[in-house]
Design a protein around this motif. Sequence first.
Motif, PDB file in Angstrom:
ATOM      1  N   SER A   1       0.853  -1.191   0.000  1.00 21.36           N
ATOM      2  CA  SER A   1       0.000   0.000   0.000  1.00 21.36           C
ATOM      3  C   SER A   1       0.892   1.246   0.000  1.00 21.36           C
ATOM      4  N   PRO A   2       0.999   1.923  -1.142  1.00 20.34           N
ATOM      5  CA  PRO A   2       0.316   1.651  -2.417  1.00 20.34           C
ATOM      6  C   PRO A   2       1.021   0.529  -3.187  1.00 20.34           C
ATOM      7  N   PRO A   3       0.335  -0.095  -4.171  1.00 21.53           N
ATOM      8  CA  PRO A   3       0.989  -1.090  -5.036  1.00 21.53           C
ATOM      9  C   PRO A   3       2.181  -0.459  -5.765  1.00 21.53           C
ATOM     10  N   ILE A   4       3.209  -1.264  -5.980  1.00 24.86           N
ATOM     11  CA  ILE A   4       4.483  -0.739  -6.482  1.00 24.86           C
ATOM     12  C   ILE A   4       4.605  -0.909  -8.004  1.00 24.86           C
ATOM     13  N   THR A   5       4.966   0.184  -8.663  1.00 30.60           N
ATOM     14  CA  THR A   5       5.305   0.128 -10.091  1.00 30.60           C
ATOM     15  C   THR A   5       6.484  -0.831 -10.271  1.00 30.60           C
ATOM     16  N   THR A   6       6.392  -1.698 -11.276  1.00 31.83           N
ATOM     17  CA  THR A   6       7.339  -2.812 -11.374  1.00 31.83           C
ATOM     18  C   THR A   6       7.826  -3.028 -12.806  1.00 31.83           C
ATOM     19  N   VAL A   7       9.095  -3.379 -12.933  1.00 31.19           N
ATOM     20  CA  VAL A   7       9.630  -3.911 -14.189  1.00 31.19           C
ATOM     21  C   VAL A   7       9.532  -5.430 -14.095  1.00 31.19           C
ATOM     22  N   ARG A   8       8.834  -6.050 -15.029  1.00 31.83           N
ATOM     23  CA  ARG A   8       8.629  -7.492 -14.938  1.00 31.83           C
ATOM     24  C   ARG A   8       8.892  -8.166 -16.271  1.00 31.83           C
ATOM     25  N   TRP A   9       9.023  -9.508 -16.225  1.00 28.65           N
ATOM     26  CA  TRP A   9       9.227 -10.324 -17.416  1.00 28.65           C
ATOM     27  C   TRP A   9       8.700 -11.722 -17.110  1.00 28.65           C
TER      28      TRP A   9
ATOM     29  N   ARG B   1      23.471 -20.261 -28.636  1.00 29.52           N
ATOM     30  CA  ARG B   1      22.084 -19.794 -28.541  1.00 29.52           C
ATOM     31  C   ARG B   1      22.005 -18.711 -27.465  1.00 29.52           C
ATOM     32  N   HIS B   2      21.600 -17.511 -27.839  1.00 25.15           N
ATOM     33  CA  HIS B   2      21.420 -16.403 -26.903  1.00 25.15           C
ATOM     34  C   HIS B   2      19.976 -15.926 -27.009  1.00 25.15           C
ATOM     35  N   VAL B   3      19.210 -16.137 -25.963  1.00 26.14           N
ATOM     36  CA  VAL B   3      17.798 -15.770 -25.956  1.00 26.14           C
ATOM     37  C   VAL B   3      17.585 -14.644 -24.945  1.00 26.14           C
ATOM     38  N   ILE B   4      16.992 -13.541 -25.403  1.00 29.38           N
ATOM     39  CA  ILE B   4      16.700 -12.406 -24.535  1.00 29.38           C
ATOM     40  C   ILE B   4      15.184 -12.299 -24.363  1.00 29.38           C
ATOM     41  N   VAL B   5      14.731 -12.411 -23.126  1.00 28.52           N
ATOM     42  CA  VAL B   5      13.308 -12.320 -22.807  1.00 28.52           C
ATOM     43  C   VAL B   5      12.945 -10.857 -22.580  1.00 28.52           C
ATOM     44  N   PRO B   6      11.894 -10.341 -23.235  1.00 28.33           N
ATOM     45  CA  PRO B   6      11.551  -8.914 -23.094  1.00 28.33           C
ATOM     46  C   PRO B   6      11.043  -8.569 -21.695  1.00 28.33           C
ATOM     47  N   THR B   7      11.236  -7.307 -21.327  1.00 26.02           N
ATOM     48  CA  THR B   7      10.732  -6.782 -20.063  1.00 26.02           C
ATOM     49  C   THR B   7       9.700  -5.692 -20.354  1.00 26.02           C
ATOM     50  N   GLU B   8       8.887  -5.422 -19.350  1.00 24.76           N
ATOM     51  CA  GLU B   8       7.886  -4.359 -19.480  1.00 24.76           C
ATOM     52  C   GLU B   8       7.709  -3.693 -18.125  1.00 24.76           C
ATOM     53  N   ILE B   9       7.225  -2.444 -18.154  1.00 25.00           N
ATOM     54  CA  ILE B   9       6.979  -1.726 -16.908  1.00 25.00           C
ATOM     55  C   ILE B   9       5.477  -1.724 -16.638  1.00 25.00           C
ATOM     56  N   ILE B  10       5.107  -2.094 -15.419  1.00 23.14           N
ATOM     57  CA  ILE B  10       3.715  -2.119 -14.988  1.00 23.14           C
ATOM     58  C   ILE B  10       3.505  -0.938 -14.052  1.00 23.14           C
ATOM     59  N   LEU B  11       2.696   0.039 -14.495  1.00 24.14           N
ATOM     60  CA  LEU B  11       2.496   1.265 -13.728  1.00 24.14           C
ATOM     61  C   LEU B  11       1.464   1.046 -12.633  1.00 24.14           C
ATOM     62  N   ARG B  12       1.867   1.395 -11.407  1.00 20.14           N
ATOM     63  CA  ARG B  12       0.953   1.330 -10.273  1.00 20.14           C
ATOM     64  C   ARG B  12       1.067   2.650  -9.499  1.00 20.14           C
ATOM     65  N   ARG B  13       0.577   2.670  -8.278  1.00 22.79           N
ATOM     66  CA  ARG B  13       0.412   3.945  -7.578  1.00 22.79           C
ATOM     67  C   ARG B  13       1.609   4.357  -6.721  1.00 22.79           C
ATOM     68  N   SER B  14       2.756   3.701  -6.894  1.00 27.33           N
ATOM     69  CA  SER B  14       3.934   4.075  -6.102  1.00 27.33           C
ATOM     70  C   SER B  14       4.730   5.220  -6.717  1.00 27.33           C
ATOM     71  N   CYS B  15       4.295   5.705  -7.866  1.00 32.34           N
ATOM     72  CA  CYS B  15       4.963   6.816  -8.530  1.00 32.34           C
ATOM     73  C   CYS B  15       3.966   7.960  -8.729  1.00 32.34           C
ATOM     74  N   ALA B  16       4.440   9.182  -8.504  1.00 23.74           N
ATOM     75  CA  ALA B  16       3.582  10.364  -8.678  1.00 23.74           C
ATOM     76  C   ALA B  16       4.402  11.473  -9.301  1.00 23.74           C
ATOM     77  N   PRO B  17       3.749  12.395 -10.025  1.00 21.74           N
ATOM     78  CA  PRO B  17       4.491  13.519 -10.598  1.00 21.74           C
ATOM     79  C   PRO B  17       5.211  14.310  -9.517  1.00 21.74           C
ATOM     80  N   LEU B  18       6.374  14.836  -9.893  1.00 21.60           N
ATOM     81  CA  LEU B  18       7.182  15.606  -8.954  1.00 21.60           C
ATOM     82  C   LEU B  18       6.429  16.855  -8.503  1.00 21.60           C
TER      83      LEU B  18
END
Length: 353
Positions: free
Chosen positions: A297-305, A334-351
């Motif tokens: 609380s609040p949920p955290i913005t996360t980089v996930r894969w 063999r080199h495999v790169i798994v993509p990442t993405e950002i999941i926006l939650r309420r732990s970030c706010a404008p300055l």
Amino acid sequence: MQKKSAKTVEPPASRTITMRDVAREADVSLGTVSRVVNKHPAVKPGIRQRVEAAIATTGWQPNAVAQSMRTASTKMIGCVLPDTSNPLFVAVAKGAEQVLREHGYAFVLANSNSDVERDLELLNLLLQRRVDGLLFAPSDEYDPRILSLLERTRTPTVLIERELSPDCDYVASNQCNGIRQAVDYLLSIGHTRIALVTGQQRIRPGRERYRGFVQAFDNAGIAFDPALVRLDSMDAAYAYREVQRLMEMPEPPTAIIMGGNLMLPGALRACALKDIKVPQDVSIVAVGETDLAELASPPITTVRWNLEAMGREAASIVMDRIAEKPSTGGREPRHVIVPTEIILRRSCAPLRS
């Protein structure tokens, strides 16, 4: 007249049950039993079911040691990870085990506790047991003994989130892009004093996270403060200590990226100790999806894969390498790169001004 049921083989308790008992019960040859046990594709489904039923009825257990001597295969894949309590590594192992089970392989998981000496000890132990393949996340990519050991063995090995040499197979996540996305997002909502707390540069995730951090600032034409970058560890205690130090600075960061999934609890404890509110006083981005990130609380913005996909991909590469016929020529790594993405939650706010 009642038809007599088929006679079931019941060897005396003092006698060892053998493959011959199974063959007699299923009314097939010894060779057919052997083909079923070794999952030979030429066996008809009906016969396979009959033999499997006979194995269950008699309670016979194939001699794994004898099988490995005949086939030069133990049907085992070893896996050495730095921290098996880490939910991210657990998810990777789960994905790998799914693929290996489908191929009839046992999965032997070992924990090195991020200790290079333990890495070497476990690798040697697994190789002595003649595992058919290895999945491995070294604790230190720059220790020459690790690469030397893997170069000496012909056991197919796939690295997870690590790079040892261009010739090694590996599966890794795109941490550089994930952190770059996180910084871009924080810059877009007004933050420029952004801190990065992550691991050392001796393993790929630490290097790639720092590289993405630098790239994002370079692309934006903005200089970052080197004093806001802490690159020594990914554990909770380190995060707890460094977040306190960061927030005690005369000009503290307005946003912090925690570059490791185990770091988030330490960061949140440090904020609570200092009565720092998220996101009112500082915005936080975590790397690696966890229950805490989603339920905080609040949920955290996360980089996930996709962690299980990483495990499945690594296991599939090992299976392919085992199936390959020995070749006099070189093979493409063999080199495999798994993509990442950002999941926006309420732990970030404008300055706030």
